[in-house]
Each structure stands twice: as C-alpha cells, then as structure tokens.
Design a protein around this motif. Structure first.
Motif, short mmCIF file in Angstrom:
data_model
loop_
_atom_site.label_atom_id
_atom_site.label_comp_id
_atom_site.label_asym_id
_atom_site.label_seq_id
_atom_site.Cartn_x
_atom_site.Cartn_y
_atom_site.Cartn_z
N ALA A 101 0.61 -1.47 -0.02
CA ALA A 101 0.06 -0.10 -0.04
C ALA A 101 0.91 1.36 0.15
CB ALA A 101 -1.11 0.00 1.19
N ARG A 102 2.13 1.32 0.60
CA ARG A 102 2.93 2.21 0.59
C ARG A 102 4.45 1.99 -0.21
NH1 ARG A 102 3.12 4.85 6.62
NH2 ARG A 102 2.73 6.68 5.39
N PRO A 103 4.86 3.02 -0.69
CA PRO A 103 6.07 2.76 -1.43
C PRO A 103 7.01 2.58 -0.31
CG PRO A 103 5.05 4.80 -2.26
CD PRO A 103 4.36 4.37 -0.96
N ASN A 104 8.10 1.84 -0.86
CA ASN A 104 9.33 1.51 0.10
C ASN A 104 10.43 1.59 -0.81
OD1 ASN A 104 10.39 -1.42 -0.86
ND2 ASN A 104 8.10 -1.83 -0.48
N ILE A 105 11.63 1.77 0.11
CA ILE A 105 12.96 2.08 -0.28
C ILE A 105 13.18 0.89 -1.60
CG2 ILE A 105 14.06 1.03 1.46
CD1 ILE A 105 15.04 4.31 -0.46
N GLY A 106 13.07 -0.37 -1.36
CA GLY A 106 13.54 -1.43 -2.14
C GLY A 106 12.69 -1.20 -3.26
N ARG A 107 11.47 -1.20 -3.40
CA ARG A 107 10.87 -0.78 -4.54
C ARG A 107 11.47 0.30 -5.24
NH1 ARG A 107 4.71 -0.88 -2.94
NH2 ARG A 107 4.54 0.09 -5.12
N PHE A 108 11.62 1.46 -4.64
CA PHE A 108 12.08 2.52 -5.27
C PHE A 108 13.62 2.40 -5.77
CE2 PHE A 108 14.78 6.33 -5.01
CZ PHE A 108 13.98 7.41 -5.97
N LEU A 109 14.62 1.89 -5.08
CA LEU A 109 15.90 1.87 -5.49
C LEU A 109 16.06 0.72 -6.58
CD1 LEU A 109 17.73 2.06 -2.24
CD2 LEU A 109 17.63 3.79 -4.29
N GLY A 110 15.28 -0.39 -6.49
CA GLY A 110 15.08 -1.65 -7.62
C GLY A 110 14.59 -1.06 -8.71
N ALA A 111 13.58 -0.20 -8.86
CA ALA A 111 12.96 0.25 -10.08
C ALA A 111 13.91 1.53 -10.64
CB ALA A 111 11.71 0.96 -9.59
N LEU A 112 14.37 2.25 -9.96
CA LEU A 112 15.40 3.10 -10.41
C LEU A 112 16.74 2.49 -10.92
CD1 LEU A 112 16.14 6.25 -10.64
CD2 LEU A 112 17.19 5.93 -8.48
N GLY A 113 17.20 1.69 -10.23
CA GLY A 113 18.43 0.87 -10.81
C GLY A 113 18.01 0.11 -12.16
N THR A 114 16.72 -0.48 -12.20
CA THR A 114 16.71 -1.10 -13.46
C THR A 114 16.42 -0.23 -14.48
OG1 THR A 114 15.25 -2.94 -12.23
CG2 THR A 114 14.86 -2.27 -14.58
N TYR A 115 15.88 0.93 -14.32
CA TYR A 115 15.81 1.88 -15.47
C TYR A 115 17.05 2.50 -15.83
CZ TYR A 115 10.66 2.19 -14.20
OH TYR A 115 9.54 1.65 -14.11
N LEU A 116 17.62 2.93 -14.72
CA LEU A 116 19.09 3.49 -15.10
C LEU A 116 20.31 2.44 -15.70
CD1 LEU A 116 19.96 5.80 -11.98
CD2 LEU A 116 19.18 6.54 -14.26
N PHE A 117 20.27 1.38 -14.98
CA PHE A 117 21.27 0.20 -15.47
C PHE A 117 20.71 -0.51 -16.86
CE2 PHE A 117 22.07 0.62 -10.90
CZ PHE A 117 23.09 1.39 -10.83
#
Length: 131
Positions: A101-117
């Motif tokens: 229900a709430r965003p979390n750091i794992g989802r955020f960093l994982g998604a950001l890393g997926t997009y960037l890398f």
C-alpha cells in the motif's frame, strides 16, 4: 568466472523462484486464478513481483548476452552486476514488506536501478553496434 553468465543465471533464477513463490501462495490459499486486490495479500505481492520480473529480466539478460559476445571494459561488467542486483532489490521490496500500500525504499531503488542500468546496457549495445 564469467560475470555475464552469472548475471543471466541469477536473473533466470529470480524469475523461477518468484514463480515458485506464486505457486506456493496459490496452494496455501487455494486460489487457482488471479489474486485479491488487498496490498497485504502475499499472493498479490508474489504475483506482482513475478510479473514485473518477467517483464524486465529477459531484456536485461538479452542485453547482457549481446554485450558478452565481445570483450567489455570493467564499467560495463559493473553495470551488468548493478542491473541484476536492482532486480533482486525490487523483488525484495515487493515480497518482504507487510503491504504494498505504501512505497518503500526497496521498490524505489530497485526500479530506479532497473531503469538506469537497463538503459545504460541498451545504449551500450547501440553504441557498440554503431561503432
């Protein structure tokens, strides 16, 4: 040791482990199709983590495979590792929290890393193809 092969193997393993998690949650709940909309439902968390992995892991693995066909500089191997790690961080950010229900750091960093890398791998393939 082959970094590309390890990364590709880890991406495949992640997809199959999450798929197994979906199957185990379906068995546990007696649900044969779909999942509830409850963001705290473990089945929903596994279904979404597996679905997202099935969307991104294959293209990342393919990009890694293409780049592995010729010698690469150290930074390209580092990006392969970081892209793979990002997928694991994202999956953990989906499955481990009590609720989606709430965003979390794992989802955020994982998604950001997926997009960037992932984008870096794709641009690298294009740059090497056009060189």
């Amino acid at each position: 040791m082959s970094i590309p092969m390890i990364c590709i193997g880890l991406l495949g393993l992640l997809c199959f482990l999450l798929g197994f998690g979906v199957s185990m949650q379906r068995r546990r709940t007696g649900t044969s199709l779909g999942a509830s909309a409850d963001p705290a439902d473990p089945l929903l968390k596994y279904v979404r983590a597996h679905g997202n992995t099935a969307e991104y892991a294959p293209i990342i693995a393919l990009l890694i495979f293409v780049l592995a066909q010729s010698p690469q500089t150290t930074w390209v191997y580092a990006v392969m590792i970081l892209a793979t790690a990002s997928r694991y961080v994202f999956a953990a950010g989906m499955v481990l929290p009590a609720s989606l229900a709430r965003p979390n750091i794992g989802r955020f960093l994982g998604a950001l890393g997926t997009y960037l890398f992932g984008t870096t791998l794709a641009v690298t393939v294009l740059a090497q193809a056009l060189a």
